[in-house]
Design a protein around this motif. Structure first.
Motif, short mmCIF file in Angstrom:
data_model
loop_
_atom_site.label_atom_id
_atom_site.label_comp_id
_atom_site.label_asym_id
_atom_site.label_seq_id
_atom_site.Cartn_x
_atom_site.Cartn_y
_atom_site.Cartn_z
N SER A 15 0.81 -1.22 0.00
CA SER A 15 0.00 0.00 0.00
C SER A 15 0.85 1.28 0.00
O SER A 15 0.30 2.37 -0.20
CB SER A 15 -0.99 0.05 1.18
OG SER A 15 -0.36 0.45 2.36
N GLU A 16 2.16 1.15 0.20
CA GLU A 16 3.00 2.34 0.18
C GLU A 16 3.46 2.68 -1.24
O GLU A 16 3.07 2.03 -2.20
CB GLU A 16 4.18 2.14 1.12
CG GLU A 16 3.75 2.02 2.58
CD GLU A 16 4.90 2.05 3.56
OE1 GLU A 16 4.64 2.28 4.76
OE2 GLU A 16 6.06 1.85 3.14
N ARG A 68 -1.19 4.55 -11.28
CA ARG A 68 -0.32 4.50 -10.10
C ARG A 68 1.09 5.03 -10.35
O ARG A 68 1.88 5.12 -9.42
CB ARG A 68 -0.20 3.06 -9.60
CG ARG A 68 -1.52 2.43 -9.19
CD ARG A 68 -1.29 1.13 -8.42
NE ARG A 68 -0.76 0.07 -9.25
CZ ARG A 68 0.30 -0.66 -8.94
NH1 ARG A 68 0.99 -0.43 -7.83
NH2 ARG A 68 0.68 -1.65 -9.74
N SER A 86 0.57 2.67 -4.11
CA SER A 86 -0.31 1.56 -3.71
C SER A 86 0.23 0.20 -4.16
O SER A 86 -0.47 -0.59 -4.80
CB SER A 86 -1.72 1.78 -4.29
OG SER A 86 -2.23 3.02 -3.91
N THR A 88 1.64 -3.63 -4.32
CA THR A 88 1.29 -4.94 -3.78
C THR A 88 2.45 -5.89 -4.09
O THR A 88 3.41 -5.52 -4.77
CB THR A 88 0.00 -5.49 -4.41
OG1 THR A 88 0.26 -5.80 -5.79
CG2 THR A 88 -1.13 -4.48 -4.33
#
Lengths: 121, 110
Positions: A15-16, A68, A86, A88
């Motif tokens: 999520s970072e 993103r 974001s 994963t």
């Protein structure tokens, strides 16, 4: 001979935002003859183009990552950068920066050695 | 979006033999926009062929590229031990300017 070197955290939490910088040595990147970009390769898999930025400031991204990704360039520092938000586990990969000829038939390019970024908590 | 399909997935040959690698595009690609790369383990890809048939600087003449439209070929005339690697084709789509890679062909020693 231009040399490229990626730098940034090797471990990013889910999520970072993943942030990498490519520093170019051996010459100035400030030329309209070039474009600058990023490519990644998940472990054991093939190459995936992430995006490119041109001298004009125009950016183009892989449609699958577009929402993103941000690529920017700082010609005064001879650097360009990648931000991927974001993240994963699917974003775990070796990330390569590339500087290449802007016009077809694209007769040359230079790559960094690649940096492994692992997404894990 | 243009999809590049490379075949075979794996090619097993011996040094001295001839290698023929295929890259097929789902739509016609300008020859100026087709490139081939070689990647060895732990290394970044290296540009071999640009414009479908022009060798990049420093690439031995045993490497050659050909083709047009939707079918492109990379040929290695006589394999050297250092040629065993993974090979990727890449195309540039001008509107918008995006890049696509094939899934790769692994050339392994038989």
């Amino acid at each position: 001979q231009l040399q490229l070197q990626e730098s940034g955290p090797g471990l990013v939490k889910p999520s970072e935002t993943l942030s990498l910088t490519c520093t170019v040595s051996g010459g100035s990147i400030s030329s309209s003859s070039y474009y600058w970009g990023w490519i990644r390769q998940p472990p054991g898999k093939g190459l995936e183009w992430i995006g490119s930025i041109y001298y004009s400031g125009s950016t183009y991204y892989n449609p699958s990552l577009k929402s993103r990704v941000t690529i920017s360039v700082d010609t005064s520092k001879n650097q360009f950068s990648l931000k991927l938000s974001s993240v994963t586990a699917a974003d775990t990969a070796v990330y390569y920066c590339r500087l290449a000829a802007r016009l077809p038939p694209f007769p040359f390019d230079y790559w960094g050695q690649g940096t492994l970024v692992t997404v894990s908590s | 979006e243009i999809v590049l399909t490379q075949s075979p997935g794996t090619l097993s040959l011996s040094p001295g033999e001839r290698a023929t690698l295929s890259c097929r595009a789902s739509q016609s690609v300008s020859s100026s926009y087709l490139a081939w790369y070689q990647q060895k383990p732990g290394q970044a890809p290296r540009l071999l062929i640009y414009g479908a048939s022009s060798r990049a600087t420093g690439i031995p003449d045993r490497f050659s590229g050909s083709g047009s439209g939707t079918d492109f070929t990379l040929t290695i005339s006589r394999l050297e031990p250092e040629d065993f690697a993974v090979y990727y084709c890449q195309q540039y789509g001008s509107s918008p300017p995006v890049y696509t890679f094939g899934q790769g062909t692994k050339l392994e020693i038989k």
